[in-house]
Design a protein around this motif. Structure first.
Motif, mmCIF file in Angstrom:
data_model
loop_
_atom_site.group_PDB
_atom_site.id
_atom_site.type_symbol
_atom_site.label_atom_id
_atom_site.label_comp_id
_atom_site.label_asym_id
_atom_site.label_seq_id
_atom_site.Cartn_x
_atom_site.Cartn_y
_atom_site.Cartn_z
ATOM 1 N N ASP A 137 13.026 -56.899 -4.298
ATOM 2 C CA ASP A 137 13.119 -55.765 -5.212
ATOM 3 C C ASP A 137 13.119 -54.502 -4.359
ATOM 4 N N GLY A 140 15.192 -49.214 -6.552
ATOM 5 C CA GLY A 140 14.539 -48.913 -7.834
ATOM 6 C C GLY A 140 14.597 -47.456 -8.261
ATOM 7 N N VAL A 141 15.712 -46.784 -8.010
ATOM 8 C CA VAL A 141 15.800 -45.372 -8.388
ATOM 9 C C VAL A 141 15.776 -45.239 -9.907
ATOM 10 N N ASN A 142 15.500 -44.028 -10.342
ATOM 11 C CA ASN A 142 15.534 -43.745 -11.763
ATOM 12 C C ASN A 142 16.799 -42.976 -12.074
ATOM 13 N N HIS A 151 11.917 -43.068 -2.525
ATOM 14 C CA HIS A 151 13.012 -44.028 -2.667
ATOM 15 C C HIS A 151 13.603 -44.385 -1.311
ATOM 16 N N HIS A 177 16.026 -52.645 -9.191
ATOM 17 C CA HIS A 177 15.417 -52.528 -10.520
ATOM 18 C C HIS A 177 15.485 -51.066 -10.985
ATOM 19 N N GLY A 179 15.561 -47.676 -12.959
ATOM 20 C CA GLY A 179 14.893 -47.164 -14.152
ATOM 21 C C GLY A 179 15.968 -46.599 -15.066
ATOM 22 N N TYR A 352 7.944 -50.500 -19.415
ATOM 23 C CA TYR A 352 8.206 -50.825 -18.006
ATOM 24 C C TYR A 352 7.657 -52.208 -17.669
ATOM 25 N N ASP A 356 9.405 -55.824 -16.374
ATOM 26 C CA ASP A 356 8.993 -56.480 -15.134
ATOM 27 C C ASP A 356 8.604 -57.941 -15.369
ATOM 28 N N TYR A 374 8.334 -57.279 -3.723
ATOM 29 C CA TYR A 374 8.514 -55.998 -4.404
ATOM 30 C C TYR A 374 8.200 -54.860 -3.445
ATOM 31 N N VAL A 376 7.670 -51.476 -3.403
ATOM 32 C CA VAL A 376 7.410 -50.379 -4.342
ATOM 33 C C VAL A 376 6.147 -49.628 -3.909
ATOM 34 N N GLN A 380 1.724 -48.187 -7.517
ATOM 35 C CA GLN A 380 1.974 -49.148 -8.593
ATOM 36 C C GLN A 380 1.224 -50.466 -8.380
ATOM 37 N N PHE A 384 1.496 -54.005 -10.637
ATOM 38 C CA PHE A 384 1.971 -55.312 -10.169
ATOM 39 C C PHE A 384 0.883 -56.380 -10.219
HETATM 40 N N1 ARG Z 1 11.934 -47.157 -11.105
HETATM 41 C C1 ARG Z 1 10.615 -47.378 -10.610
HETATM 42 C C2 ARG Z 1 10.016 -46.058 -10.093
HETATM 43 O O1 ARG Z 1 10.746 -45.202 -9.604
HETATM 44 C C3 ARG Z 1 10.558 -48.374 -9.498
HETATM 45 C C4 ARG Z 1 11.010 -49.776 -9.838
HETATM 46 C C5 ARG Z 1 10.310 -50.773 -8.968
HETATM 47 N N2 ARG Z 1 10.606 -52.127 -9.266
HETATM 48 C C6 ARG Z 1 10.072 -52.843 -10.282
HETATM 49 N N3 ARG Z 1 10.416 -54.082 -10.431
HETATM 50 N N4 ARG Z 1 9.198 -52.301 -11.096
HETATM 51 O O2 ARG Z 1 8.816 -45.918 -10.156
#
Ligand code: ARG
Length: 625
Positions: A137, A140-142, A151, A177, A179, A352, A356, A374, A376, A380, A384
């Motif tokens: 993973d 994971g940009v938004n 990122h 992944h 957002g 969210y 996941d 992952y 990340v 977080q 997780f």
């Molecule tokens: N989009 C999320 C963020 O910017 C990160 C995603 C990470 N991956 C996941 N499987 N939750 O915080």
């Protein structure tokens, strides 16, 4: 984390050969007093702390002596006396030192043979031939948000871990992944639609601004309002807060409505949403390319990919009696943990965490991953922990072949400014990744052009555009190496001066060692000098060779520990031992033909290993600098 797969024993892995030889010797020595189980025997082979004492040492005697009630030096001698011929022929006669260490010096021929065995495309790295599968993973940009430094980490740490497993011959599934399905994106979408903006024509900067405005507008300060009432801050302040509250409530209502229409597939809303994604991803792919990261549309497994799996996910938890109602919402509770995992809000929408849960199941049961990594942000961690535990509770870590998959969060730390606070621009904004990379490239170019100005520089004859290309590689290497060489979980200070330096534990230093090697080899070709059988004669040749022979296990360890910094540590050490070798051992001049051939061969192998290790981090290795 612990080992994800057992170390394979290869002929060029001398440590494992020594281990096997000593284990046989210990078992033979213990034949009479079999109070110790063979499986428990660990010869404790370590690299020697100081080359004066040899190349390795075996430290088994001390603990074994305690179990046997004997003197450790005596035990060491007993074991040496039982050493099999296969072990004896690898080494010079053993020495027992201090309380009972066995010092091991490899015979020069052993080292030369092992080097010859790694001198093929494997370079001593084992290959799983796709018998193992991992999902990574990353990124994971938004959507609608500019990529920021966080990122960068999610992208390059993820890419390096993916490459690491690819190098080891695993089947690798990169999972971006995105957002792209929750309330934040609906807020931006709603705001843009209200303002009647042509979404296809906007830049990511515009989107970013819209996103921020929408966020600010939607930040409903209900608590502030209650506090204002309670403390009696005055009518004016209360009126202001009330207006803000109402505005926010309207924006939020609009966002909720947009989200509902998006999620129910209303055509116009979906089309606008797709445009938002396209604009965002265009820039993400551009950045990925600059970074040398393998990230393509086929890696997209954003939140929206799981949209049809969200309701079944929630249902599955309800059916398994794992989700309970809590004030209208659905939560999963864990033994001994106060914090529950919210999987459905009271309005029936998912979150969210729900995506996941669905994503974890997909990775393990559809993709068949035995390991899901992952990459990340450390913030977080709780998320997780809860998601992984929920997935385990419901049994979704069971793979199609009934084995258990492991889900691992690689939590990375923050990038800090010189003031040790999260990196911000002077006006207090988050640095966009693009701005940071542009600056690094400019610095790299300046550095490379300055060096090329000296007439005896290897780059003196290159054109400005060639120098630009090298400068770009140096700038990107500076940033990536600095990030990847620090312990993943730790915060680090972003210091471009240090990162771009050609001295010290930096990307450009490693690249420079590579360019130097390439220079020697090119000169050799020009002189018609060829490489030949390796002969280990000097301590520097020995040190360099032993370093090269550690490549396979360094890569395996980096993968097992999910620690890219171990690759960097290997690279730095190799560059250092090479520089020491180069200083002490003339290659092209002042040596007889056999020595020259041997040293050229060492240089060739060193260059290949260095380039290979850098390629795992997707760091370019120019041949001139
Ligand atoms: N989009 C999320 C963020 O910017 C990160 C995603 C990470 N991956 C996941 N499987 N939750 O915080």
């Amino acid at each position: 984390m612990s080992q994800t797969h057992a170390r394979t024993s290869r002929p060029d892995d001398l440590a494992s050969q020594l281990e096997a030889g000593f284990r046989t010797a210990i078992i033979a020595a213990l034949a009479e007093c079999t109070s110790v189980a063979a499986a428990q025997i660990d010869p404790l082979i370590k690299a020697a702390a100081n080359p004066i004492f040899g190349d390795f040492q075996a430290n088994f005697a001390m603990s074994l002596a305690k179990t046997l009630g004997k003197n450790p030096r005596e035990v060491a001698q007993m074991v040496i006396d039982c050493a099999p011929a296969s072990l004896l022929e690898l080494c010079d006669p053993f020495e027992i030192a201090g309380p009972g260490f066995v010092n091991i010096r490899l015979r020069p021929e052993t080292i030369a043979t092992a080097l010859a065995q790694m001198d093929n495309p494997s370079l001593g790295v084992s290959n799983a031939n796709h018998t193992h599968t991992v999902a990574v993973d990353l990124c994971g940009v938004n959507v609608a948000k500019q990529m920021h430094v966080g990122h960068l980490r999610a992208t390059i740490i993820g890419d390096t871990i993916a490459r690491l497993f690819e190098r080891l011959g695993w089947r690798v599934h990169r999972q971006n992944h995105l957002g792209d399905w929750g309330l934040p994106i609906a807020m931006t979408l709603a705001a843009l639609r209200r303002a009647k903006v042509d979404i296809a024509r906007v830049t990511l900067d515009d989107l970013n601004a819209a996103y921020r405005n929408a966020q600010a507008q939607g930040r409903d300060d209900e608590a502030g309002l209650a506090a204002a009432h309670a403390t009696g801050v005055g009518a004016h302040r209360i009126a202001e807060l009330e207006a803000q509250h109402e505005g926010a409530a309207a924006a939020i209502a609009d966002a909720h409505d947009t989200l509902r229409r998006l999620q129910s597939g209303e055509r116009g809303v979906v089309a606008d949403w797709q445009k938002l994604i396209d604009v965002t991803m265009h820039e993400v792919y551009e950045t990925a390319q600059v970074l040398g990261v393998d990230l393509k549309p086929e890696h997209n497994r954003g939140e929206s990919f799981f949209r049809d799996r969200l309701a079944p996910t929630v249902d599955a938890f309800v059916k398994a009696n794992l989700a309970v109602r809590d004030a209208g919402a659905l939560v999963v509770r864990f033994d001994g943990r106060e914090r529950p995992l919210l999987i459905q809000k009271s309005d029936g929408t998912s979150l969210y965490a729900t995506t996941d849960l669905a994503a974890a199941r997909y990775r393990v049961q559809d993709l068949g991953a035995e390991l899901v990594v992952y990459c990340v942000d450390a913030r977080q961690r709780d998320h997780f922990k809860d998601v992984f535990d929920a997935v385990k509770l419901i049994g979704w870590t069971v793979r199609p072949d009934h084995s258990q998959a492991s889900l691992v969060h690689v939590p990375f730390g923050a990038v800090l400014g010189a003031d040790k606070r999260p990196l911000k621009t002077r006006s207090g904004e988050n640095f966009t990744l693009k701005a940071l990379l542009d600056e690094a490239i400019a610095r790299g170019r300046r550095e490379v052009h300055a060096r090329a100005a000296s007439p005896d520089a290897p780059t003196a004859s290159l054109s400005p555009s060639e120098l630009d290309a090298i400068g770009r590689a140096v700038g990107i290497a500076a940033i990536k190496y600095a990030d990847l060489s620090s312990d993943v979980g730790r915060d680090y200070v972003f210091d471009l001066d240090r990162m771009v330096s050609f001295e010290g534990d930096t990307g450009p230093y490693a690249q420079y060692a590579h360019a130097r090697l390439a220079g020697i080899l090119a000169k050799a070709t020009a002189l018609g000098a060829t490489s030949g059988a390796i002969v280990i004669a000097t301590p520097q040749e020995r040190a360099l060779a032993l370093n090269l022979l550690r490549y396979g296990s360094a890569i395996e360890d980096a993968a097992a520990q999910l620690a890219p910094n171990r690759i960097a540590a290997f690279i730095f050490e190799l560059a250092n031992t090479f520089n020491a070798f180069y200083q002490a051992c003339p290659v092209l001049r002042g040596s007889d033909e056999a020595t020259r051939a041997s040293r050229l061969h060492l240089c060739d192998l060193t260059r290949k290993v260095l380039a290979d290790a850098l390629s795992i981090m997707a760091i370019e290795a120019p041949s001139r600098m």
